[in-house]
Design an enzyme around this catalytic site. Structure first.
Site, PDB file in Angstrom:
ATOM      1  N   LYS A   1       0.834  -1.214   0.000  1.00 43.05           N
ATOM      2  CA  LYS A   1       0.000   0.000   0.000  1.00 43.05           C
ATOM      3  C   LYS A   1       0.864   1.258   0.000  1.00 43.05           C
ATOM      4  O   LYS A   1       0.663   2.163  -0.800  1.00 43.05           O
ATOM      5  CB  LYS A   1      -0.942   0.012   1.219  1.00 43.05           C
ATOM      6  CG  LYS A   1      -1.906  -1.157   1.268  1.00 43.05           C
ATOM      7  CD  LYS A   1      -2.879  -1.057   2.433  1.00 43.05           C
ATOM      8  CE  LYS A   1      -2.252  -1.182   3.805  1.00 43.05           C
ATOM      9  NZ  LYS A   1      -1.640  -2.496   4.108  1.00 43.05           N
TER      10      LYS A   1
ATOM     11  N   ARG B   1     -10.647   0.349   7.228  1.00 42.13           N
ATOM     12  CA  ARG B   1     -10.305  -1.032   7.604  1.00 42.13           C
ATOM     13  C   ARG B   1     -11.480  -1.772   8.209  1.00 42.13           C
ATOM     14  O   ARG B   1     -11.337  -2.958   8.545  1.00 42.13           O
ATOM     15  CB  ARG B   1      -9.169  -1.007   8.640  1.00 42.13           C
ATOM     16  CG  ARG B   1      -7.792  -0.855   8.040  1.00 42.13           C
ATOM     17  CD  ARG B   1      -6.810  -0.591   9.177  1.00 42.13           C
ATOM     18  NE  ARG B   1      -5.653  -1.428   9.080  1.00 42.13           N
ATOM     19  CZ  ARG B   1      -4.477  -1.010   8.589  1.00 42.13           C
ATOM     20  NH1 ARG B   1      -4.321   0.214   8.149  1.00 42.13           N
ATOM     21  NH2 ARG B   1      -3.468  -1.828   8.549  1.00 42.13           N
TER      22      ARG B   1
ATOM     23  N   ARG C   1      11.777  -5.927   6.059  1.00 36.75           N
ATOM     24  CA  ARG C   1      11.640  -4.515   6.457  1.00 36.75           C
ATOM     25  C   ARG C   1      12.006  -4.325   7.930  1.00 36.75           C
ATOM     26  O   ARG C   1      12.555  -3.295   8.310  1.00 36.75           O
ATOM     27  CB  ARG C   1      10.208  -4.038   6.208  1.00 36.75           C
ATOM     28  CG  ARG C   1      10.059  -2.542   6.447  1.00 36.75           C
ATOM     29  CD  ARG C   1       8.682  -2.031   6.130  1.00 36.75           C
ATOM     30  NE  ARG C   1       7.687  -2.567   7.041  1.00 36.75           N
ATOM     31  CZ  ARG C   1       6.374  -2.397   6.906  1.00 36.75           C
ATOM     32  NH1 ARG C   1       5.895  -1.730   5.882  1.00 36.75           N
ATOM     33  NH2 ARG C   1       5.542  -2.907   7.785  1.00 36.75           N
TER      34      ARG C   1
ATOM     35  N   ARG D   1      10.259  -1.238  12.557  1.00 36.46           N
ATOM     36  CA  ARG D   1       8.906  -0.887  13.010  1.00 36.46           C
ATOM     37  C   ARG D   1       8.480  -1.806  14.147  1.00 36.46           C
ATOM     38  O   ARG D   1       8.687  -3.014  14.068  1.00 36.46           O
ATOM     39  CB  ARG D   1       7.939  -1.018  11.823  1.00 36.46           C
ATOM     40  CG  ARG D   1       7.226   0.271  11.513  1.00 36.46           C
ATOM     41  CD  ARG D   1       6.410   0.150  10.261  1.00 36.46           C
ATOM     42  NE  ARG D   1       5.155  -0.568  10.483  1.00 36.46           N
ATOM     43  CZ  ARG D   1       4.159  -0.595   9.598  1.00 36.46           C
ATOM     44  NH1 ARG D   1       4.292   0.042   8.444  1.00 36.46           N
ATOM     45  NH2 ARG D   1       3.057  -1.249   9.850  1.00 36.46           N
TER      46      ARG D   1
ATOM     47  N   ARG E   1      -1.576  -9.272  12.928  1.00 36.49           N
ATOM     48  CA  ARG E   1      -2.052  -8.307  11.917  1.00 36.49           C
ATOM     49  C   ARG E   1      -2.739  -9.031  10.757  1.00 36.49           C
ATOM     50  O   ARG E   1      -3.748  -8.559  10.244  1.00 36.49           O
ATOM     51  CB  ARG E   1      -0.873  -7.447  11.417  1.00 36.49           C
ATOM     52  CG  ARG E   1      -0.426  -6.415  12.453  1.00 36.49           C
ATOM     53  CD  ARG E   1       1.013  -5.966  12.222  1.00 36.49           C
ATOM     54  NE  ARG E   1       1.227  -5.281  10.958  1.00 36.49           N
ATOM     55  CZ  ARG E   1       2.422  -5.149  10.393  1.00 36.49           C
ATOM     56  NH1 ARG E   1       3.507  -5.659  10.975  1.00 36.49           N
ATOM     57  NH2 ARG E   1       2.541  -4.498   9.251  1.00 36.49           N
TER      58      ARG E   1
HETATM   59  P1  AP5 Z   1       4.652  -1.601   2.106  1.00 35.23           P
HETATM   60  O1  AP5 Z   1       4.492  -0.766   0.884  1.00 35.23           O
HETATM   61  O2  AP5 Z   1       5.185  -0.977   3.322  1.00 35.23           O
HETATM   62  O3  AP5 Z   1       3.262  -2.353   2.422  1.00 35.23           O
HETATM   63  P2  AP5 Z   1       2.021  -1.854   3.231  1.00 35.23           P
HETATM   64  O4  AP5 Z   1       0.833  -2.540   2.610  1.00 35.23           O
HETATM   65  O5  AP5 Z   1       2.010  -0.376   3.324  1.00 35.23           O
HETATM   66  O6  AP5 Z   1       2.358  -2.554   4.629  1.00 35.23           O
HETATM   67  P3  AP5 Z   1       2.164  -2.009   6.090  1.00 35.23           P
HETATM   68  O7  AP5 Z   1       2.954  -2.911   6.978  1.00 35.23           O
HETATM   69  O8  AP5 Z   1       2.401  -0.555   6.182  1.00 35.23           O
HETATM   70  O9  AP5 Z   1       0.610  -2.321   6.247  1.00 35.23           O
HETATM   71  P4  AP5 Z   1      -0.238  -2.368   7.537  1.00 35.23           P
HETATM   72  O10 AP5 Z   1      -1.616  -2.320   6.998  1.00 35.23           O
HETATM   73  O11 AP5 Z   1       0.098  -3.520   8.393  1.00 35.23           O
HETATM   74  O12 AP5 Z   1       0.261  -1.090   8.361  1.00 35.23           O
HETATM   75  P5  AP5 Z   1      -0.288   0.367   8.582  1.00 35.23           P
HETATM   76  O13 AP5 Z   1       0.863   1.254   8.761  1.00 35.23           O
HETATM   77  O14 AP5 Z   1      -1.314   0.715   7.584  1.00 35.23           O
HETATM   78  O15 AP5 Z   1       5.517  -2.862   1.700  1.00 35.23           O
HETATM   79  C1  AP5 Z   1       6.017  -3.731   2.682  1.00 35.23           C
HETATM   80  C2  AP5 Z   1       7.494  -3.975   2.487  1.00 35.23           C
HETATM   81  O16 AP5 Z   1       7.653  -4.782   1.336  1.00 35.23           O
HETATM   82  C3  AP5 Z   1       8.300  -2.679   2.219  1.00 35.23           C
HETATM   83  O17 AP5 Z   1       9.508  -2.775   2.932  1.00 35.23           O
HETATM   84  C4  AP5 Z   1       8.532  -2.737   0.708  1.00 35.23           C
HETATM   85  O18 AP5 Z   1       9.699  -2.058   0.345  1.00 35.23           O
HETATM   86  C5  AP5 Z   1       8.674  -4.244   0.503  1.00 35.23           C
HETATM   87  N1  AP5 Z   1       8.446  -4.767  -0.842  1.00 35.23           N
HETATM   88  C6  AP5 Z   1       9.239  -5.700  -1.406  1.00 35.23           C
HETATM   89  N2  AP5 Z   1       8.816  -6.020  -2.621  1.00 35.23           N
HETATM   90  C7  AP5 Z   1       7.716  -5.291  -2.847  1.00 35.23           C
HETATM   91  C8  AP5 Z   1       6.824  -5.208  -3.946  1.00 35.23           C
HETATM   92  N3  AP5 Z   1       7.012  -5.921  -5.020  1.00 35.23           N
HETATM   93  N4  AP5 Z   1       5.784  -4.369  -3.872  1.00 35.23           N
HETATM   94  C9  AP5 Z   1       5.607  -3.629  -2.764  1.00 35.23           C
HETATM   95  N5  AP5 Z   1       6.419  -3.669  -1.676  1.00 35.23           N
HETATM   96  C10 AP5 Z   1       7.474  -4.497  -1.721  1.00 35.23           C
HETATM   97  O19 AP5 Z   1      -1.040   0.209   9.990  1.00 35.23           O
HETATM   98  C11 AP5 Z   1      -0.290  -0.123  11.158  1.00 35.23           C
HETATM   99  C12 AP5 Z   1      -1.204  -0.218  12.345  1.00 35.23           C
HETATM  100  O20 AP5 Z   1      -1.821   1.060  12.593  1.00 35.23           O
HETATM  101  C13 AP5 Z   1      -2.385  -1.189  12.241  1.00 35.23           C
HETATM  102  O21 AP5 Z   1      -2.012  -2.501  12.549  1.00 35.23           O
HETATM  103  C14 AP5 Z   1      -3.359  -0.573  13.259  1.00 35.23           C
HETATM  104  O22 AP5 Z   1      -2.978  -0.883  14.573  1.00 35.23           O
HETATM  105  C15 AP5 Z   1      -3.159   0.914  13.055  1.00 35.23           C
HETATM  106  N6  AP5 Z   1      -4.070   1.486  12.043  1.00 35.23           N
HETATM  107  C16 AP5 Z   1      -3.718   2.073  10.861  1.00 35.23           C
HETATM  108  N7  AP5 Z   1      -4.800   2.444  10.166  1.00 35.23           N
HETATM  109  C17 AP5 Z   1      -5.865   2.108  10.927  1.00 35.23           C
HETATM  110  C18 AP5 Z   1      -7.274   2.218  10.724  1.00 35.23           C
HETATM  111  N8  AP5 Z   1      -7.789   2.748   9.596  1.00 35.23           N
HETATM  112  N9  AP5 Z   1      -8.094   1.770  11.717  1.00 35.23           N
HETATM  113  C19 AP5 Z   1      -7.596   1.226  12.839  1.00 35.23           C
HETATM  114  N10 AP5 Z   1      -6.274   1.080  13.082  1.00 35.23           N
HETATM  115  C20 AP5 Z   1      -5.404   1.508  12.128  1.00 35.23           C
HETATM  116 MG    MG Z   2       2.127   1.011   4.891  1.00 38.42          MG
END
Ligand code: AP5
Ligand code: MG
Length: 190
Positions: free
Chosen positions: A14, A89, A128, A134, A145
């Protein structure tokens, strides 16, 4: 460009694809995860509440999250569209987003769903962990998660389907190909 909701499991890309989309189309970007991590870093009241949920792989309560989302949205220029990364979400968040945008005479635009197998997701997040450190990137929390994603977030895909804006992109081993497919679709919307 229309608004974009980028949707997918932890590690599905994402944030990575959002950055590419922002560079290409010059739109705004809201990552609710990034907003929460910034609050934790500042040790704000919100950050203190968020920390417990995030480190345990759980979602922050909807009312709090919806409030944060609206404030963040209103602080951004929205003329070129905004990409929502990590929100909504839950069904409640999706309904709230739809209502918030309608109140501003804006549309939800399109939803981009990223489908990636769980083994690849785990590999990416553990890699990562070594680079970014993180707090929620350890095997135990990643598994939580994934479970939260399957139970609370994945059912939302059907909600977007009903809205008629769901567009699915499946990982087939090449980031360049994935990006080309996403851009080819988004270029048709300009
Ligand atoms: P990356 O692009 O970072 O993936 P991502 O989908 O953004 O993964 P996240 O870990 O950020 O998702 P998440 O939903 O768990 O966390 P969020 O911060 O939203 O890619 C991942 C890795 O892969 C990178 O290092 C990238 O470089 C690598 N990669 C390698 N090959 C790749 C390829 N081909 N394509 C893409 N990437 C590649 O949320 C964190 C926490 O916050 C949640 O658990 C929750 O507690 C809270 N939270 C956030 N939003 C809400 C909400 N709306 N409601 C309630 N709680 C929330
Ligand atoms: Mg992210």
């Amino acid at each position: 460009m229309k608004n974009i909701i980028i949707f997918g499991a932890p590690g599905s890309g994402k944030g990575t694809y959002s950055d590419e989309i922002v560079t290409r189309y010059g739109m705004g970007h809201i990552s609710t995860g990034d907003v929460l991590r910034a609050e934790i870093k500042q040790e704000s009241e919100l950050g203190k509440i968020a920390q417990g949920y995030i480190s345990n792989g759980q979602l922050i309560p909807d009312e709090l999250m919806i409030d944060i989302l609206a404030k963040t949205y209103d602080s951004l220029p929205t003329g070129k569209g905004v990409i929502f990364d990590g929100f909504p979400r839950t069904i409640a968040q999706a309904e709230a987003l739809k209502k918030m945008l309608a109140e501003r005479n804006h549309e939800m635009g399109v939803m981009i769903e990223l489908i990636v197998d769980e083994e690849t997701l785990m590999e990416r997040l553990l890699r990562r962990a070594q680079i970014e450190g993180r707090a929620d990137d350890n095997e135990e929390t990643i598994k939580k998660r994934f479970a939260v994603y399957h139970n609370q977030t994945e059912p939302l895909a059907a909600w977007f389907e009903k809205e008629g804006i769901r567009h699915t992109f499946t990982w087939e081993g090449s980031k360049d190909q994935m990006l080309a497919n996403i851009f080819a679709f988004l270029d048709t919307l300009k």
